[in-house]
Design an enzyme around this catalytic site. Structure first.
Site, PDB file in Angstrom:
ATOM      1  N   SER A 197      21.280  -7.570  20.255  1.00  0.00           N
ATOM      2  CA  SER A 197      19.869  -7.782  19.910  1.00  0.00           C
ATOM      3  C   SER A 197      19.365  -6.567  19.134  1.00  0.00           C
ATOM      4  CB  SER A 197      19.044  -8.045  21.180  1.00  0.00           C
ATOM      5  OG  SER A 197      17.704  -8.335  20.851  1.00  0.00           O
ATOM      6  N   HIS A 224      20.119 -11.922  18.426  1.00  0.00           N
ATOM      7  CA  HIS A 224      18.749 -12.423  18.498  1.00  0.00           C
ATOM      8  C   HIS A 224      18.070 -12.281  17.143  1.00  0.00           C
ATOM      9  CE1 HIS A 224      18.760 -11.435  23.097  1.00  0.00           C
ATOM     10  NE2 HIS A 224      19.440 -12.537  22.811  1.00  0.00           N
ATOM     11  N   ASP A 320      19.795 -10.309  28.478  1.00  0.00           N
ATOM     12  CA  ASP A 320      20.565 -11.457  28.017  1.00  0.00           C
ATOM     13  C   ASP A 320      22.036 -11.060  27.900  1.00  0.00           C
ATOM     14  OD1 ASP A 320      21.075 -14.023  27.121  1.00  0.00           O
ATOM     15  OD2 ASP A 320      20.645 -13.537  25.020  1.00  0.00           O
TER      16      ASP A 320
END
Length: 385
Positions: A197, A224, A320
């Site tokens: 991310s 992401h 995540d």
């Protein structure tokens, strides 16, 4: 208080950002600037903890401003981008120049209040993490860890309180998880799965640059990013790295030496068709406030490949990838995490390490070599399992 400098040539946007941050606890806007040139002097004077930066500005645009800033300062810079192909390309250029992260300008919103809320929702968490240098606790130590982060011998410890691997639904419905079967060290690997991310675009570029064109396995990635951005990012990586890089589409057959990046706003999952594996895109609800989500992709990889998968969790905010790493580990796979020192934000890899799920913890500059060494023994026979 986290001090913020707002740089944008639009008076309206500057006001919107100031208002969006005005009610955020622990954040204070200490100044504004109308372009990158004016911002340089204010940065030296105000020494902000975080800078928000527009891309298109007169006299000195945001990309050039970041380049100049990086000659003297390491201050985190969050770019403001439009959700368009041009905006995505410019944002990726800014990230390559040294910007830390980005947010997209609100579009198709009904009122100023909604615009302010949209900016606040995106911007405040990033400022709090980047400006406050907040990192998750390190968690339990890695028992039996070697200096390189290896955990030789016995399987790593299992933390309590994590969701069970079996029965966890994937994005496109329940997926049976293969039984936990530990391979002998050095066993064959059929797929590499990577999640990232904040800081991920730069980290992924460096990792892929270290891998050869004849890599014997496919790589699947969830980074992401919103729609449009993932396509531009894939095209950029395809031009700049040795591997073939694609934004994943529906029904693509996974091939060795090819990288498949989850498209914005769709989870990336996989399906076995005879002796091949193909990509599927899912519009299932976000997980960890993300779509695509690393956890979803990791669970799908675990279900199809089990111990023949090798996963890496790179720099990023949030957690995540942690529960997906648990499913991978329970299916017999190995998991690598980027170390804290080389991560822009040690949220995602830190969560994996803190949960005791990392087989290796390595700095970014050693990850490509670790992946390559792990897959050099080749793949198994491609048969349906």
């Amino acid at each position: 208080m986290i001090s913020v400098l707002v740089v944008d040539d639009s008076v309206v946007v500057r006001r919107l950002i100031v208002d969006a941050l005005g009610e955020a606890p622990g954040i204070q806007v200490v100044g504004t600037a109308a372009n990158g040139l004016l911002a340089q002097a204010k940065i030296d004077q105000l020494k902000p903890d975080v800078i928000t930066m527009d891309i298109e500005m007169p006299q000195m645009d945001g990309i050039e401003a970041v380049r100049e800033l990086r000659k003297r300062h390491s201050t985190p810079v969050i770019m403001f981008s439009t959700l368009s192909a041009a905006g995505a390309n410019a944002t990726l250029e800014a990230l390559a120049a040294g910007a830390t992260d980005y947010v997209t300008k609100p579009s198709n919103v009904g009122s100023v209040a909604e615009s302010i809320a949209a900016v606040r929702q995106q911007l405040v968490p990033k400022i709090q993490v980047l400006g406050g240098r907040r990192r998750p606790p390190a968690g339990p130590p890695l028992r039996g860890t070697s200096p390189a982060g290896l955990r030789p011998g016995a399987a790593p410890m299992r933390p309590g309180g994590l969701p069970a691997a079996a029965g966890r639904p994937a994005a496109n419905g329940p997926v049976p998880v293969r039984p936990a079967v530990r391979r002998a060290p050095g066993g064959k690997i059929d797929i590499l799965a990577i999640g990232s991310s904040t800081g991920g675009p730069d980290a992924l570029t460096k990792v892929l640059l270290g891998l050869p064109t004849d890599l014997p396995v496919p790589i699947v990635i969830t980074q992401h990013m919103p729609p449009v951005f993932t396509k531009m990012f894939a095209e950029r990586l395809d031009r700049s790295t040795p591997l073939r890089v694609l934004e994943a589409g529906e029904g693509m057959e996974l091939a060795a030496g090819t990288v498949y990046i989850a498209p914005g706003d769709r989870h990336l999952v996989f399906e076995r068709r005879g002796t091949t594996t193909v990509t599927q895109l899912s519009g299932a609800p976000p997980e960890n406030s993300c779509r695509p989500a690393v956890d979803v992709m990791f669970r799908s990889v675990a279900a199809l490949y089990g111990g023949l998968a090798y996963a890496a969790v790179l720099t990023g905010m949030g957690q995540d990838g942690r529960s997906g790493a648990k499913v991978l580990r329970d299916s017999g796979a190995e998991v690598l995490a980027q170390d804290e020192a080389s991560s822009v934000v040690w949220g995602m890899p830190g969560a994996v390490v803190g949960a005791g799920l990392a087989d290796e913890v390595l700095p970014l500059d050693r990850i490509a070599t670790a992946l390559l060494n792990r897959v050099r023994v080749g793949r198994t026979a491609a048969v349906a399992r």
